[in-house]
Structures are given as C-alpha cells and as structure tokens.
Design a protein around this motif. Structure first.
Motif, PDB file in Angstrom:
ATOM      1  N   HIS A  66      -7.001   3.513   2.594  1.00 50.38           N
ATOM      2  CA  HIS A  66      -7.196   2.351   3.452  1.00 50.38           C
ATOM      3  C   HIS A  66      -7.765   2.707   4.819  1.00 50.38           C
ATOM      4  O   HIS A  66      -7.174   2.413   5.853  1.00 50.38           O
ATOM      5  CB  HIS A  66      -5.893   1.558   3.581  1.00 50.38           C
ATOM      6  CG  HIS A  66      -5.579   0.762   2.356  1.00 50.38           C
ATOM      7  ND1 HIS A  66      -4.578  -0.167   2.321  1.00 50.38           N
ATOM      8  CD2 HIS A  66      -6.142   0.748   1.121  1.00 50.38           C
ATOM      9  CE1 HIS A  66      -4.531  -0.710   1.112  1.00 50.38           C
ATOM     10  NE2 HIS A  66      -5.469  -0.159   0.368  1.00 50.38           N
ATOM     11  N   TRP A  74      -1.363   4.166  -1.354  1.00 50.98           N
ATOM     12  CA  TRP A  74      -2.756   3.785  -1.140  1.00 50.98           C
ATOM     13  C   TRP A  74      -3.188   3.891   0.317  1.00 50.98           C
ATOM     14  O   TRP A  74      -4.358   3.664   0.626  1.00 50.98           O
ATOM     15  CB  TRP A  74      -2.995   2.357  -1.618  1.00 50.98           C
ATOM     16  CG  TRP A  74      -3.035   2.204  -3.105  1.00 50.98           C
ATOM     17  CD1 TRP A  74      -2.964   3.190  -4.052  1.00 50.98           C
ATOM     18  CD2 TRP A  74      -3.149   0.975  -3.821  1.00 50.98           C
ATOM     19  NE1 TRP A  74      -3.027   2.650  -5.306  1.00 50.98           N
ATOM     20  CE2 TRP A  74      -3.136   1.278  -5.195  1.00 50.98           C
ATOM     21  CE3 TRP A  74      -3.245  -0.355  -3.438  1.00 50.98           C
ATOM     22  CZ2 TRP A  74      -3.234   0.311  -6.181  1.00 50.98           C
ATOM     23  CZ3 TRP A  74      -3.340  -1.324  -4.426  1.00 50.98           C
ATOM     24  CH2 TRP A  74      -3.334  -0.984  -5.777  1.00 50.98           C
ATOM     25  N   ALA A 105       0.832  -1.208   0.000  1.00 55.01           N
ATOM     26  CA  ALA A 105       0.000   0.000   0.000  1.00 55.01           C
ATOM     27  C   ALA A 105       0.868   1.260   0.000  1.00 55.01           C
ATOM     28  O   ALA A 105       0.567   2.227  -0.712  1.00 55.01           O
ATOM     29  CB  ALA A 105      -0.924  -0.007   1.219  1.00 55.01           C
TER      30      ALA A 105
END
Length: 156
Positions: A31, A27, A22
C-alpha cells in the motif's frame, strides 16, 4: 453531534477498518501511495464503464435494475475505500481537506458570478471583467495555513 462530526466519524471508521483489513492480510507492504493511486484509478475506470454508452442518465437512475444499482454501489464503494486508504497513507485528513476545498471553491466561484452557470473560472472572470468598471471587487483572504497532517505522500 452535527453533520461535520458524523461525516468525520464515518471517514475515521472507514480509515480504521481499511487499516485493519490491510494489516490482517499483511498488505501494508503493497500500500504505497503510488500503488493505491493506480488501484483507485482502476476502480474509477470500472465505475466509468457502468455509465459508458448509456447517454445522459437522469437523477435517481430511473429504469435501472436493482442489480445495476447494486453494482454501481459496489464500484462507488471501491473508489471511496481506496481514496480513504490513500489519504490515510499520505497523512491527509480527508474530511478536513474536503471542507477546506469547499471553502476555496466558494471563494473561486462566488454565487453572484456563477449561479446557474457551468462556465469555468476563466470564463467567469472574463465575463465579469467587462462589468468590473461598475462593480467593486475584493481580493479573497489567503487560504489558512496547512496542518502537519497535510504533508506530501511518503512511503511509510
């Protein structure tokens, strides 16, 4: 190393790999617990579709092609990876929580009342209450206190 340690190590490895994955893609911003939960539910839906319309499927999946089994493994992995990531973001030690849940279930469903039965707890208790006149029951000990790692999810 016992099974508990290797299982915990595996979850720790997955947690680290998912965090790195991630981070490399930037990302983390997406999340949040809510987003991860919704993604997890979506993956459970995809897993369910594999079994939809197949009726009861025997253990070992006899008659399934290697492609079907590989697809099943991919969807199971998606569910596991989102679950591991969600637990990490929420600060829950998943291995510890799962072991604790097994202990609680052992208390909730004692062998002498539930062996060979698929009845829910309410049915087990109602069946055993008629036998309570001849059987002594004990109250299970309270669950152990939760650790600092088992806090509600937040958007960190």
């Amino acid at each position: 190393m016992d099974k508990g340690d290797s299982g915990n190590l595996m979850l720790e490895d997955l947690k680290t790999k998912m965090a790195e994955f991630a981070k490399e893609r930037d990302w983390d911003q997406f999340h949040s617990p809510r987003n991860l939960l919704l993604a997890l539910v979506g993956e459970v839906g995809e897993l369910s579709e594999i079994f939809q319309w197949k009726g009861e499927v025997p253990r070992g999946l006899p008659g399934w092609s290697e492609e079907e089994k590989q697809h099943l493994g991919e969807e199971l992995s998606d569910v596991l990876l989102y679950l591991v990531r969600l637990s990490d973001i929420c600060g829950v030690d998943l291995a510890k929580a799962a072991l604790r849940k097994l202990e609680l279930n052992a208390i909730k469903y004692p062998v002498h009342l539930s062996k060979g039965s698929s009845k829910k707890l309410t049915h087990i208790n109602s069946s055993s209450s008629s036998a309570a006149t001849t059987t002594t029951t004990t109250t299970p000990p309270p669950p152990p206190p939760t650790s600092d790692h088992e806090t509600p999810c937040n958007n960190e």
